[in-house]
Design an enzyme around this catalytic site. Structure first.
Site, PDB file in Angstrom:
ATOM      1  N   LYS A  81       0.833  -1.203   0.000  1.00 14.55           N
ATOM      2  CA  LYS A  81       0.000   0.000   0.000  1.00 14.55           C
ATOM      3  C   LYS A  81       0.869   1.256   0.000  1.00 14.55           C
ATOM      4  CE  LYS A  81      -4.083   1.379   2.712  1.00 14.55           C
ATOM      5  NZ  LYS A  81      -4.898   0.943   3.876  1.00 14.55           N
ATOM      6  N   SER A 156      -9.457   0.613   2.948  1.00  6.59           N
ATOM      7  CA  SER A 156      -8.710   1.445   2.031  1.00  6.59           C
ATOM      8  C   SER A 156      -7.554   0.710   1.335  1.00  6.59           C
ATOM      9  CB  SER A 156      -8.120   2.648   2.785  1.00  6.59           C
ATOM     10  OG  SER A 156      -7.255   2.218   3.823  1.00  6.59           O
ATOM     11  N   SER A 180      -9.948  -1.531   7.054  1.00  5.16           N
ATOM     12  CA  SER A 180      -9.270  -1.437   5.757  1.00  5.16           C
ATOM     13  C   SER A 180      -8.451  -2.656   5.377  1.00  5.16           C
ATOM     14  CB  SER A 180      -8.380  -0.189   5.720  1.00  5.16           C
ATOM     15  OG  SER A 180      -9.169   0.976   5.725  1.00  5.16           O
TER      16      SER A 180
END
Length: 474
Positions: A81, A156, A180
């Site tokens: 990420k 996310s 997330s």
């Protein structure tokens, strides 16, 4: 051959590289090509570091040839990420505002993966500043779910989840402030673990909410999640919230099964109605655990709605404190969904925030006394709703979007506030052939037991687990 490499689980790939059956350079080239091709079509890939990655892979191959191995993930390529800092590299955090930010240090979790030999090939797209559970991002384009390109990945950790589901990488790191890791795991058919608050260092990772941020792994198997957790868990002097307790061997109990374990199936007090298809799949999974020797009791959770309200208050206040200047100076550079979740925090009082924080310890004590006095683990759906389509949730920052986001995360955020370990593991498909996740929650620092139960679910649901999408066309 590259498709064969991409189809391997993390542990399978690591073993193949350690044994010399596959070279690290060969595996790294396959991953880079997949991320640069299918990964971009899925809107999963943010940026790649091919020269750096291939140089490291060549060094790993040379060391293995001399009989030297760095650790359990020697030569294994992964991407993460775009919020995990790598010294000297850009960490855009899914935003325009930080789109050219160059990190001055490397995140602690990446340092630990480096130590066991993993190769970091680049960064994956994410929700802007990690504030969102649907995966929407107007700056980078919203990642597409590898199971159905018209549906959301969840957020996310959006790019990372679809990249793992599509077979582009074997595993990835995510963050979980309000779901997330677990929401994308549920929607993408993966295993995703939010560890106990304080088990994994957050130093060198983009902050969102100091009280709620957790870092953990997403992978295609429980064993792979255990491998990742083994590498990243433990005290870090750069993160004063990390625990000093010894890190157990997370693989040790994966084959033990659930005989004798007491499971509490939370069926009431959830503050929502669980979709009937999801409820049926979850009940079937829990019944199978009962057939394997677990004892099961049903009951209600207490104060879920109140805890969710407190968590949202703290999230908005802490996130607002991080981004207040950004909003004042560059409001037009935010996506509407981010502002819709962030701006209410600017109106909160210090008194409300401090009262919320004071309630956290008593809430955890009360939960553990009420639930873990009679059960070893809590089981419930990860998400109470079926995976939405991107177009149906692309409503900007209006009330419909906030309502949808809250519905998706209704059964998730309470465990961020309590800081308890929680995992999502696939247990079937919904009416749109999209994955369904079962959430398993344990006492503080009971990750080994949570993983043990997740592995049992995985064994009993082998035929229902989504396939690796190594050949999925975007």
């Amino acid at each position: 051959m590259s498709s064969d490499i991409l189809a391997l689980s993390l542990d399978e790939l690591a073993h193949a590289i350690r044994s010399g059956k596959i070279g690290s350079v060969e595996a790294t080239r396959a991953v880079i090509a997949a991320l640069d091709g299918r990964g971009r079509a899925l809107n999963a890939t943010a940026l790649l570091w091919p020269e750096r990655a291939l140089e490291l892979a060549a060094a790993c191959d040379a060391e293995r040839a001399k009989g030297r191995l760095r650790g359990a993930l020697h030569g294994v390529p992964m991407a993460h990420k775009d919020m995990f800092y790598r010294e000297g590299q850009v960490a855009g955090q899914g935003s325009r505002i930080r789109g050219t930010y160059v990190a001055s240090r490397t995140a602690a979790v990446l340092q630990r993966l480096d130590l066991v030999g993993a190769i970091d090939v680049g960064r994956l797209n994410m929700v802007e500043f990690a504030l969102g559970v649907t995966g929407h991002n107007n700056h980078t384009d919203t990642p597409k779910n590898a199971h159905d390109l018209e549906r959301i990945t969840g957020g996310s950790t959006s790019g990372g989840s679809t990249a793992v589901a599509a077979g582009l990488i074997p595993a990835t790191l995510g963050s979980d402030t309000g779901g997330s890791i677990r929401i994308p795991a549920s929607f993408c058919g993966l295993v995703g673990l939010k560890p106990t608050y304080g088990l994994v260092s957050r130093a060198g990772a983009m902050p969102l909410s100091f009280s709620l941020d957790h870092i953990g792994p997403l992978a295609r198997t429980t064993r792979d999640v255990a491998t990742m957790l083994q590498a990243i868990a433990g005290h870090d002097p750069d993160d004063t919230t990390t625990s000093r307790r010894p890190v157990p061997a997370y693989h040790a109990g994966l084959e033990r099964g659930v005989r004798g374990l007491r499971l509490f199936h939370a069926t009431g007090g959830l503050g929502c109605t669980v979709d009937p298809v999801i409820d049926l799949a979850v009940r079937d999974a829990i019944a199978r655990l009962g057939q394997e020797g677990a004892t099961i009791a049903e009951g209600s959770l207490d104060k879920v709605e109140a805890i969710n309200a407190i968590r949202r208050l703290v999230l908005m206040a802490e996130c607002g404190s991080v981004h207040r200047d950004h909003v004042a100076e560059r409001r037009s550079d935010f996506v509407p969904q981010t502002l819709a979740r962030m701006e209410p925090g600017f109106a909160l009082s210090a008194v409300d925030y401090l009262l919320a924080q004071r309630s956290r310890g008593p809430a955890l004590d009360a939960f553990c006394a009420a639930i873990f006095s009679k059960a070893d683990l809590v089981v419930l759906p990860t998400c109470p709703v079926q995976t939405p389509r991107i177009v149906d949730t692309d409503t900007g920052g209006d009330a419909r979007f906030v309502e949808t986001a809250n519905a998706i995360g209704q059964l998730i955020g309470v465990f961020n506030w309590l800081g308890l370990p929680a995992i999502s593991v696939p247990v079937g498909l919904d009416s749109n052939n999209m994955p369904i996740g079962l959430q398993i929650v344990g006492r503080p620092f009971a990750e080994a037991l949570v993983l043990q139960a997740a592995a049992a679910v995985e064994r009993s649901h082998g035929p229902y687990r989504p396939k690796v999408f190594a050949m999925a066309e975007a």
